[in-house]
Design a protein around this motif. Structure first.
Motif, short mmCIF file in Angstrom:
data_model
loop_
_atom_site.label_atom_id
_atom_site.label_comp_id
_atom_site.label_asym_id
_atom_site.label_seq_id
_atom_site.Cartn_x
_atom_site.Cartn_y
_atom_site.Cartn_z
N GLY A 61 22.31 15.26 2.32
CA GLY A 61 22.74 16.58 1.86
C GLY A 61 22.88 17.60 2.97
N GLY A 62 23.35 17.18 4.11
CA GLY A 62 23.54 18.09 5.23
C GLY A 62 22.29 18.34 6.04
N GLU A 63 21.14 17.78 5.63
CA GLU A 63 19.89 17.92 6.39
C GLU A 63 19.57 16.60 7.08
OE1 GLU A 63 17.23 21.25 4.35
OE2 GLU A 63 17.48 19.50 3.04
N ARG A 64 18.78 16.68 8.14
CA ARG A 64 18.58 15.50 8.98
C ARG A 64 17.11 15.34 9.37
NH1 ARG A 64 22.33 16.52 13.99
NH2 ARG A 64 22.75 14.29 14.03
N ILE A 65 16.72 14.08 9.56
CA ILE A 65 15.43 13.76 10.19
C ILE A 65 15.70 12.75 11.31
CG2 ILE A 65 13.98 14.19 8.16
CD1 ILE A 65 13.87 11.16 7.73
N ARG A 87 0.86 -1.19 0.00
CA ARG A 87 0.00 0.00 0.00
C ARG A 87 0.90 1.24 0.00
NH1 ARG A 87 -4.91 -2.12 0.74
NH2 ARG A 87 -5.15 -3.95 2.08
N ASN A 88 0.68 2.11 -0.97
CA ASN A 88 1.48 3.32 -1.10
C ASN A 88 0.77 4.50 -0.46
OD1 ASN A 88 3.81 2.48 -2.95
ND2 ASN A 88 2.03 1.74 -4.08
N VAL A 89 1.47 5.19 0.43
CA VAL A 89 0.92 6.38 1.09
C VAL A 89 1.93 7.51 0.93
CG1 VAL A 89 0.14 7.37 3.27
CG2 VAL A 89 -0.26 4.94 2.80
N GLU A 90 1.48 8.64 0.39
CA GLU A 90 2.37 9.79 0.20
C GLU A 90 2.13 10.81 1.31
OE1 GLU A 90 3.42 13.21 -3.15
OE2 GLU A 90 2.41 11.36 -3.74
N LEU A 91 3.19 11.21 1.97
CA LEU A 91 3.12 12.19 3.04
C LEU A 91 3.74 13.50 2.58
CD1 LEU A 91 4.27 9.94 6.05
CD2 LEU A 91 1.94 10.40 5.28
N ALA A 92 3.10 14.60 2.94
CA ALA A 92 3.63 15.92 2.58
C ALA A 92 3.39 16.87 3.75
CB ALA A 92 2.94 16.45 1.32
N PHE A 93 4.45 17.56 4.19
CA PHE A 93 4.31 18.53 5.26
C PHE A 93 5.45 19.54 5.19
CE2 PHE A 93 5.74 14.36 6.54
CZ PHE A 93 7.02 14.58 7.06
N PRO A 147 12.59 18.41 5.50
CA PRO A 147 13.76 19.00 4.81
C PRO A 147 13.73 18.69 3.32
CG PRO A 147 14.44 17.90 6.84
CD PRO A 147 13.00 17.53 6.61
N GLN A 148 14.13 19.65 2.53
CA GLN A 148 14.07 19.51 1.08
C GLN A 148 14.84 18.29 0.58
OE1 GLN A 148 12.22 21.28 -1.03
NE2 GLN A 148 12.91 19.97 -2.73
N ALA A 149 15.94 17.98 1.24
CA ALA A 149 16.77 16.85 0.81
C ALA A 149 16.04 15.51 0.95
CB ALA A 149 18.07 16.82 1.62
#
Length: 285
Positions: free
Chosen positions: A258-262, A127-133, A137-139
């Motif tokens: 790319g220097g960004e983190r989650i 099942r594919n779920v797309e998250l957007a918020f 981070p852009q990376a």
């Protein structure tokens, strides 16, 4: 425990008594006696399983077959048929309608139950779920996470190839991260042993992360020593780490692009008794 057994027995035997007295009793004596075997067998086996804590995959499969494939359809038939019989005082054709509608519902539930018990759990569905918020981070735009949960791996002892197919499907998705969200086992750490080489084959660019579910604390078995459940849970943890999974016990980890983190934050199980309540979100954060 006794209350649970009595409740199960009441819920199964009362519909059976209605069906037997209304439709079966007038038949042959042998058939009238044989009719009770499945329900009595389920009640006795359920009581034995609850008292002795026998919850192996094959044992639960047998109980599920008797409950969902036999007892539940009969209970639904009894309810619909009884409602038709009661309504026939006002609407004469309600009795045959209730009878045939009850048969149809019972047949449908029986078919679906047998499909679920013997086929459905082997299906591998993505099942594919797309998250957007905004805070992402852009990376990490397009970052692919595959979530797996509730393997209850002992269940697959009767179908080990299903686990291989699941791993193959996950790897084919080329995920950036895999997260396993609890309940690797049903009862015992030993359930994992035959599947460790396969599960160790899960691949993701940033690794496989996992947390524990209530079953992973192994509380549903009688142990000879007081700390048996604790030792079993520690063994589950050890096996997950041996497979290369990053187990988070009220802990966090970081993924970088790319220097960004989650942050990946994993808490232990949270629940009310009899389920373990060990989550510490503040510590994990």
């Amino acid at each position: 425990m006794i209350i649970v057994i009595l409740f199960v027995a009441f819920g199964i035997l009362v519909p059976d008594l209605y069906i037997w007295s209304t439709y079966v009793r007038q038949g042959a004596v042998l058939w009238s006696a044989v009719y009770w075997i499945p329900s009595l067998l389920f009640v006795l086996l359920s009581a034995y399983a609850l008292v002795r804590k026998r919850f192996s995959a094959s044992w639960m499969n047998m109980l599920a077959t008797l409950l969902l494939g036999v007892a539940l359809p009969k209970a639904l038939f009894a309810l619909v048929s009884w409602l038709g019989e009661r309504s026939s005082v006002i609407v004469p054709w309600a009795q045959p309608l209730g009878y045939y509608a009850g048969l149809g519902i019972a047949a449908a539930v029986c078919t679906l139950s047998f499909f679920g018990i013997y086929v459905g759990w082997k299906l591998v569905i993505v099942r594919n779920v797309e998250l957007a918020f905004p805070s992402l981070p852009q990376a990490f735009d397009g970052y692919r996470i595959v979530q797996l949960s509730d393997f209850h791996i002992g269940t697959y002892s009767n179908s080990p190839s299903t686990v291989s197919r699941i791993v193959e499907r996950v790897n084919a998705l080329e995920p950036d991260m895999v997260v396993f969200t609890g309940d690797l086992v049903n009862l015992r750490p030993s359930e994992v042993d035959p599947f460790m080489p396969v599960l160790a084959g899960l691949r993701a660019a940033d690794g496989v992360y996992s947390i524990l579910g209530n079953h992973d604390y192994c509380p549903y078995v009688r142990y000879k020593r007081r700390d048996g459940a604790r030792l079993a849970a520690e063994e589950v943890c050890r096996k997950e780490r041996e497979m290369g999974w990053h187990l988070l016990l009220n802990e966090s980890a970081v993924a970088e692009r790319g220097g960004e983190r989650i942050a990946v934050v994993g808490v232990e199980n949270e629940g009310k008794p009899p389920f373990p309540a060990r989550a510490d979100l503040a510590r994990a954060m």
